[in-house]
Design a protein around this motif. Structure first.
Motif, mmCIF file in Angstrom:
data_model
loop_
_atom_site.group_PDB
_atom_site.id
_atom_site.type_symbol
_atom_site.label_atom_id
_atom_site.label_comp_id
_atom_site.label_asym_id
_atom_site.label_seq_id
_atom_site.Cartn_x
_atom_site.Cartn_y
_atom_site.Cartn_z
ATOM 1 N N VAL A 753 0.845 -1.201 0.000
ATOM 2 C CA VAL A 753 0.000 0.000 0.000
ATOM 3 C C VAL A 753 0.877 1.247 0.000
ATOM 4 C CG1 VAL A 753 -1.665 1.333 1.345
ATOM 5 C CG2 VAL A 753 -1.959 -1.137 1.106
ATOM 6 N N ALA A 754 1.927 1.228 0.835
ATOM 7 C CA ALA A 754 2.810 2.390 0.906
ATOM 8 C C ALA A 754 3.490 2.662 -0.426
ATOM 9 C CB ALA A 754 3.860 2.166 1.993
ATOM 10 N N ALA A 755 3.883 1.594 -1.134
ATOM 11 C CA ALA A 755 4.588 1.743 -2.407
ATOM 12 C C ALA A 755 3.645 2.006 -3.566
ATOM 13 C CB ALA A 755 5.406 0.481 -2.687
ATOM 14 N N GLY A 756 2.350 1.768 -3.360
ATOM 15 C CA GLY A 756 1.407 1.908 -4.466
ATOM 16 C C GLY A 756 1.716 0.946 -5.594
ATOM 17 N N ASP A 757 2.178 -0.264 -5.246
ATOM 18 C CA ASP A 757 2.607 -1.264 -6.218
ATOM 19 C C ASP A 757 1.459 -2.246 -6.458
ATOM 20 O OD1 ASP A 757 3.730 -3.517 -7.507
ATOM 21 O OD2 ASP A 757 5.715 -3.056 -6.702
ATOM 22 N N ALA A 758 0.831 -2.150 -7.624
ATOM 23 C CA ALA A 758 -0.343 -2.984 -7.906
ATOM 24 C C ALA A 758 0.002 -4.467 -7.935
ATOM 25 C CB ALA A 758 -0.973 -2.561 -9.229
ATOM 26 N N ASP A 759 1.153 -4.804 -8.512
ATOM 27 C CA ASP A 759 1.521 -6.220 -8.597
ATOM 28 C C ASP A 759 1.714 -6.819 -7.211
ATOM 29 O OD1 ASP A 759 1.391 -6.148 -11.345
ATOM 30 O OD2 ASP A 759 3.519 -5.632 -11.581
ATOM 31 N N ARG A 760 2.393 -6.089 -6.339
ATOM 32 C CA ARG A 760 2.581 -6.578 -4.966
ATOM 33 C C ARG A 760 1.246 -6.678 -4.235
ATOM 34 N NH1 ARG A 760 7.271 -3.232 -2.016
ATOM 35 N NH2 ARG A 760 6.861 -4.793 -0.382
ATOM 36 N N ALA A 781 -6.957 -5.843 -3.042
ATOM 37 C CA ALA A 781 -7.409 -5.806 -4.434
ATOM 38 C C ALA A 781 -7.984 -4.439 -4.782
ATOM 39 C CB ALA A 781 -8.439 -6.898 -4.661
ATOM 40 N N SER A 782 -8.690 -3.812 -3.834
ATOM 41 C CA SER A 782 -9.275 -2.500 -4.090
ATOM 42 C C SER A 782 -8.189 -1.451 -4.299
ATOM 43 C CB SER A 782 -10.184 -2.109 -2.923
ATOM 44 O OG SER A 782 -10.758 -0.845 -3.136
ATOM 45 N N HIS A 783 -7.146 -1.494 -3.431
ATOM 46 C CA HIS A 783 -6.006 -0.582 -3.624
ATOM 47 C C HIS A 783 -5.346 -0.824 -4.975
ATOM 48 C CE1 HIS A 783 -5.593 1.658 0.106
ATOM 49 N NE2 HIS A 783 -5.839 0.558 0.803
ATOM 50 N N ALA A 784 -5.179 -2.085 -5.346
ATOM 51 C CA ALA A 784 -4.548 -2.406 -6.626
ATOM 52 C C ALA A 784 -5.369 -1.851 -7.780
ATOM 53 C CB ALA A 784 -4.391 -3.917 -6.764
ATOM 54 N N ALA A 785 -6.713 -1.991 -7.705
ATOM 55 C CA ALA A 785 -7.567 -1.466 -8.772
ATOM 56 C C ALA A 785 -7.423 0.040 -8.905
ATOM 57 C CB ALA A 785 -9.023 -1.843 -8.482
ATOM 58 N N ALA A 786 -7.335 0.743 -7.762
ATOM 59 C CA ALA A 786 -7.184 2.205 -7.808
ATOM 60 C C ALA A 786 -5.860 2.592 -8.457
ATOM 61 C CB ALA A 786 -7.273 2.767 -6.395
ATOM 62 N N VAL A 787 -4.797 1.876 -8.103
ATOM 63 C CA VAL A 787 -3.486 2.171 -8.706
ATOM 64 C C VAL A 787 -3.528 1.916 -10.211
ATOM 65 C CG1 VAL A 787 -1.066 1.464 -8.777
ATOM 66 C CG2 VAL A 787 -2.227 1.715 -6.578
ATOM 67 N N LEU A 788 -4.133 0.810 -10.600
ATOM 68 C CA LEU A 788 -4.199 0.458 -12.021
ATOM 69 C C LEU A 788 -5.040 1.448 -12.799
ATOM 70 C CD1 LEU A 788 -4.605 -3.386 -11.564
ATOM 71 C CD2 LEU A 788 -2.639 -2.234 -12.571
ATOM 72 N N ARG A 789 -6.123 1.954 -12.203
ATOM 73 C CA ARG A 789 -6.920 2.971 -12.893
ATOM 74 C C ARG A 789 -6.116 4.257 -13.048
ATOM 75 N NH1 ARG A 789 -11.463 0.729 -10.279
ATOM 76 N NH2 ARG A 789 -11.102 2.006 -8.437
ATOM 77 N N GLY A 790 -5.333 4.602 -12.002
ATOM 78 C CA GLY A 790 -4.495 5.793 -12.111
ATOM 79 C C GLY A 790 -3.460 5.670 -13.205
ATOM 80 N N ALA A 796 -6.903 -4.327 -16.491
ATOM 81 C CA ALA A 796 -6.338 -4.920 -15.278
ATOM 82 C C ALA A 796 -7.053 -4.405 -14.034
ATOM 83 C CB ALA A 796 -4.838 -4.613 -15.189
ATOM 84 N N ALA A 797 -7.455 -3.121 -14.063
ATOM 85 C CA ALA A 797 -8.188 -2.560 -12.932
ATOM 86 C C ALA A 797 -9.535 -3.259 -12.760
ATOM 87 C CB ALA A 797 -8.399 -1.058 -13.132
ATOM 88 N N ALA A 798 -10.199 -3.559 -13.888
ATOM 89 C CA ALA A 798 -11.484 -4.253 -13.811
ATOM 90 C C ALA A 798 -11.315 -5.651 -13.211
ATOM 91 C CB ALA A 798 -12.110 -4.344 -15.203
ATOM 92 N N GLU A 799 -10.221 -6.322 -13.573
ATOM 93 C CA GLU A 799 -9.958 -7.646 -13.006
ATOM 94 C C GLU A 799 -9.689 -7.545 -11.504
ATOM 95 O OE1 GLU A 799 -9.536 -11.618 -12.490
ATOM 96 O OE2 GLU A 799 -10.355 -10.522 -14.216
ATOM 97 N N ALA A 800 -8.939 -6.524 -11.103
ATOM 98 C CA ALA A 800 -8.695 -6.314 -9.666
ATOM 99 C C ALA A 800 -9.995 -6.007 -8.937
ATOM 100 C CB ALA A 800 -7.686 -5.185 -9.470
ATOM 101 N N ASP A 801 -10.880 -5.247 -9.584
ATOM 102 C CA ASP A 801 -12.193 -4.983 -8.986
ATOM 103 C C ASP A 801 -12.972 -6.274 -8.777
ATOM 104 O OD1 ASP A 801 -12.262 -2.241 -8.498
ATOM 105 O OD2 ASP A 801 -12.737 -1.776 -10.583
ATOM 106 N N ARG A 802 -12.895 -7.183 -9.755
ATOM 107 C CA ARG A 802 -13.586 -8.458 -9.611
ATOM 108 C C ARG A 802 -13.018 -9.264 -8.440
ATOM 109 N NH1 ARG A 802 -14.163 -8.007 -15.320
ATOM 110 N NH2 ARG A 802 -12.103 -8.889 -15.720
ATOM 111 N N MET A 803 -11.703 -9.204 -8.262
ATOM 112 C CA MET A 803 -11.083 -9.874 -7.112
ATOM 113 C C MET A 803 -11.591 -9.274 -5.802
ATOM 114 S SD MET A 803 -7.104 -10.242 -8.300
ATOM 115 C CE MET A 803 -6.611 -11.173 -9.738
#
Length: 896
Positions: A753-760, A781-790, A796-803
């Motif tokens: 979360v601190a790094a804003g790293d979607a893969d991690r 997953a929600s944090h990852a989706a936000a990073v991917l949308r940014g 990929a963000a939509a897939e993270a949203d599904r997760m």
């Protein structure tokens, strides 16, 4: 969860409404499918009295009419059975009385008429139908002119007419049984619109036997007399033994009226002492009477090897019979029964215990028997029975051992004062250096500690005893007990160092079980949960070999210790399964055991993200501890209630629980966790700055106490509330030293979360999902989706949203307040204060309301909002609300 309703015949639920019918969906679907199937002539809902046959059939009949079928009712009653065609007379086409069955058939057929759908003929209590009516109905069914929907009471075929018995074999069946424990709980919580305390559910289920009619009467009687009350979180029974209504008594009396005087004597004896041998009951009532009781389902007969014994057919029968029994009759029956068993030899330990119960009840038990029976009851952890036996013992027959057993039983049941009075007299009166004095001192230290006495005073008592004890082994054990108490009073590392000598000791002294149990708590608290599990195994082995003259822990306490360790290791599903098994055990009856089981079960549910379950379990811990005066855990339990309520959005309940938590001193064990509820309440109110500061203080407290597991939990919340950078640094330094998969996953969550790293974030999502920490997984997953949308990686963000949605489906509650609102939109350019104000404005609070929440002036709020508008490029509060809403619920086509 399936919930069941009862027959609606004038019965009222709490508040005056009809008792609801919800569920039985599988049975309901079976009936309705049969109605729609032309090949099925009829269906019978069968089961014992009171299970909800009529209610299910009525609901299905109503559904059939709504779906386009036609219908009518036959009136099958005891009185109508005496009249030929009495059940169908109202359905004939004319007022003339039919002269023969065929004439009656033609008259009823003409009355049915024609139209869309089938004609559904509803017959409640088919076993009461007269033979002529059954003949007519049979002809209608055979001709395909009607469909029979009927109810039939299990166990009454001999009361039916021949034609009814013959017809039953041609119809489909739906068998209904009594509710299980889960069904009882679900129904009660639906009816009462709230959670019901575990012990109350158990009592109501046990007394009703899962029978809906009896359950209804028990609940209505308890509510009418205010013996079933709501404490703000749970419905609890205050006088469970008094549940019932006059109507319930009449129902049972009518059911048992077939017994006659001789049979009633047998029933009364069973109510007092079941199971009772069939040989004795035959001698008491006669073989023919006993066979009649069995045939009428008043009693059940059981085979156990060559033994035949009998019990009452339903638990509620015993409650009613005992309430109607006079004291003299009770004493006579128990005395004669005890004499009968003694004359034929007390062959089993269970027989000895039962004879002691009966003789103690009528004041004829010998002192030796009472002492022996108390020891047996103690081995079974039946402390109430120990007190009953030893309280009947003459004063001059008591020994140091019996007094210690009496004191220990008061301790286990939470009667601290009585335990202390007995133990103090015992330690002062016994000769210096005797084993009994050392044993009493150990028990006294534990009693005072859990009663809330300052640890310094408890340790002083131990030192005072050690100063004049002669035996080195006793001095060593007292020192180890002192170390164990230090370990669970806020200094786990120091306590562990003092209890090292307890490891591996299984010499039968009994004391190591106490020492080892507290080592499990301390080891888990400092992050050595795997070692804690191994120590729990050693504790169990020691408990099994312990000499019962010394204090030992409740056998289920070891499983509760395992539960704590399993949660910290991240084995959440295994922990919940263990908690369910322990909770289902009837022997979990002492306040200490019940309190800590409920608390750790709540902690497990909280870790898994099930806030509603956690709230109920924490409330159970509060209820159990308050009823026993066990105050040590209250700050933790109330904090758990508050956090769970906040996660569920219930600000009023969360605030109430935070206030009550503040009324009690912090529990030294799990240091810092008593502040979690306060932090989550502040976050729910949108005051994230204050919430973070509370968590920082809690982390400092846990760090100072050396309680690594609590510190890890608190740091994870700090990361969730927006300080992931700060939390990640400290978690990284802790995770390598902690055992299990949960701590590293929490550390990686904060770092990602601190790094804003979607893969991690997606990688840690998989780990957390595997652990069963579904709320944290959803957040990852929600944090990852936000990073991917940014990053404009919309697919990929939509897939993270599904997760995130998949994990959220297993979650109860959400992160409150600013920690979950517009985190990516607001996270880059705003200060903490600007983010808090923006979130509260986005939730449609006025400037005055925001100022009150954050302890600011209105001018400061308005000025801060202007800065937010400039930084986010919006022109007004409405634009801000729309931006936040759109950002949190994005729509539109997926883009590559």
């Amino acid at each position: 969860m399936t919930v069941y309703g009862t027959r609606d015949r004038g019965h009222a639920a709490p508040g005056g409404a009809a008792w609801p019918f919800v569920g039985r969906e599988a049975h309901r679907r079976t009936v309705l499918d049969a109605v729609d199937d032309p090949a099925v002539r009829g269906i019978v809902v069968e089961g014992p009295s009171g299970v909800g046959k009529s209610r299910l059939a009525e609901e299905c009949y109503t559904d059939a009419l709504r779906s386009g079928h036609r219908g009518g009712r036959a009136l099958a009653t005891v009185h109508a059975r005496e009249i030929p065609l009495g059940a169908l007379a109202h359905l004939t086409a004319s007022n003339a009385v039919p002269v023969d069955p065929m004439c009656a058939y033609r008259g009823v057929r003409a009355a049915l008429g024609s139209g869309a759908g089938r004609f559904v003929l509803f017959v409640d209590d088919l076993h009461h139908l007269d033979a002529t009516s059954m003949f007519v109905i049979g002809r209608l069914l055979d001709a395909g002119e009607a469909f029979l929907l009927a109810t039939f009471q299990e166990g009454v075929p001999r009361a039916c007419s021949v034609s009814v018995r013959e017809r039953l074999g041609t119809l489909s069946r739906v068998e209904l049984g009594d509710l299980d424990m889960a069904g009882t709980r679900a129904l009660l919580e639906h009816v009462l619109s709230g959670h019901v305390a575990e012990q109350t559910v158990r009592h109501l289920h046990g007394t009703s036997g899962g029978n809906l009619l009896y359950l209804y009467e028990l609940v209505c009687g308890a509510l009418a007399r205010e013996w079933l009350v709501h404490d703000g979180e749970l419905w609890r029974a205050t006088c469970p033994d008094e549940f019932g209504t006059p109507r319930l008594t009449r129902l049972v009396e009518e059911r048992l009226a077939v017994a006659g005087p001789a049979g009633r004597t047998a029933l009364d004896l069973l109510a007092l002492a079941e199971p009772v041998g069939v040989t004795e009951l035959r001698a008491l009532a006669g073989a023919e009477v006993l066979e009649g009781l069995e045939a009428s389902h008043a009693i059940r007969v059981h085979e156990n090897g060559r033994r035949l014994s009998a019990t009452l057919a339903h638990p509620v029968y015993g409650q009613v019979l005992r309430a109607r029994m006079g004291a003299l009759r009770r004493r006579r029956l128990l005395g004669e029964h005890a004499e009968w068993v003694r004359e034929r030899g007390v062959r089993r330990s269970g027989d000895l215990l039962r004879v002691a119960v009966w003789e103690a009840a009528v004041d004829i038990a010998e002192p030796g028997l009472l002492t022996q029976a108390a020891g047996l009851a103690r081995r079974c952890h039946d402390y109430r029975q120990v007190i009953a036996f030893l309280s009947s013992l003459p004063e001059d027959q008591h020994s140091p051992t019996t007094r210690h057993m009496l004191a220990e039983s008061h301790f286990q049941l939470g009667d601290w004062r009585q335990a202390e009075a007995t133990l103090r007299r015992l330690t002062c009166s016994a000769p210096r250096g005797e084993d009994e004095t050392a044993t009493a001192t150990r028990t006294r230290m534990l009693n005072l500690f859990w009663a809330g006495e300052p640890i310094a005073e408890v340790l002083r008592i131990g030192r005072q005893a050690r100063a004049w004890l002669v035996a080195p082994a006793e001095r060593t054990v007292l020192r180890e007990v002192a170390g164990a108490l230090i370990a669970v009073s806020g200094h786990p590392r120091a306590g562990l160092a003092l209890t090292e000598q307890a490891l591996g000791q299984e010499d039968g002294s009994g004391s190591p079980t106490v020492v080892l149990s507290m080592r499990v708590l301390a080891l888990t608290a400092v992050g050595r949960a795997a070692e804690g599990l191994e120590t729990a195994d050693s504790c169990e082995r020691s408990l099994l070999s312990a000499d019962q003259s010394a204090l030992s822990v409740h056998r289920h306490a070891v499983d509760i210790l395992r539960l704590y360790a399993l949660v910290e290791l991240g084995r959440l599903e295994e922990a919940e399964a263990l908690a369910g098994r322990v909770s289902a055990a009837a022997s979990v009856s002492t306040p200490l055991t019940a309190t800590w089981l409920a608390f750790h079960r709540g902690r497990c549910a909280w870790a898994a993200g099930r806030a509603a379950d956690a709230r109920r379990y924490f409330a159970e811990a509060v209820a159990s501890s308050e009823s026993a005066g066990h105050t040590k855990i209250l700050s933790l339990a109330y904090s758990g209630v508050a956090a769970a309520a906040a996660a569920l959005g219930d600000e009023t309940a969360a605030a109430r629980a935070v206030g009550r938590a503040a009324d009690h001193p912090p529990c030294a064990l799990l240091a810092g966790e008593e502040r979690i509820g306060e932090a989550w309440l502040l976050a729910l109110r949108g005051n994230l700055t204050a919430a973070r500061e509370v968590l920082r203080q809690a982390v400092r407290g846990a760090r100072a106490a050396g309680q690594t597991s609590s510190r890890t939990l608190l740091l994870t919340d700090l990361a969730r509330f927006g300080l992931a950078d700060e939390a990640a640094r400290e978690l990284r330094s802790l995770s390598d030293a902690l055992e299990g998969a949960f701590a590293p996953a929490r550390a990686e969550f904060a770092a990602a979360v601190a790094a804003g790293d979607a893969d991690r974030l997606l990688s840690v999502y998989a780990v957390l999902s595997g652990i069963g920490a579904h709320m944290l997984a959803a957040e990852s997953a929600s944090h990852a989706a936000a990073v991917l949308r940014g990053d404009r990686r919309h697919r990929a963000a939509a897939e993270a949203d599904r997760m995130a949605q998949a994990a959220t489906a297993r979650v109860q509650g959400t992160l409150p307040g600013a920690s979950r609102d517009g985190h990516s939109l607001l996270g880059s350019s705003l200060t903490e204060r600007e983010r808090e104000v923006a979130v509260l404005a986005g939730r449609r609070l006025s400037s005055n309301e925001i100022a009150e929440r954050l302890f600011l002036s209105r001018r400061t709020v308005d000025n801060t909002l202007q800065k937010v508008y400039r930084k986010l490029g919006v022109g007004s509060r409405r634009s801000l609300i729309e931006a936040l809403r759109t950002h949190e619920d994005p729509s539109g086509p997926d883009q590559a």
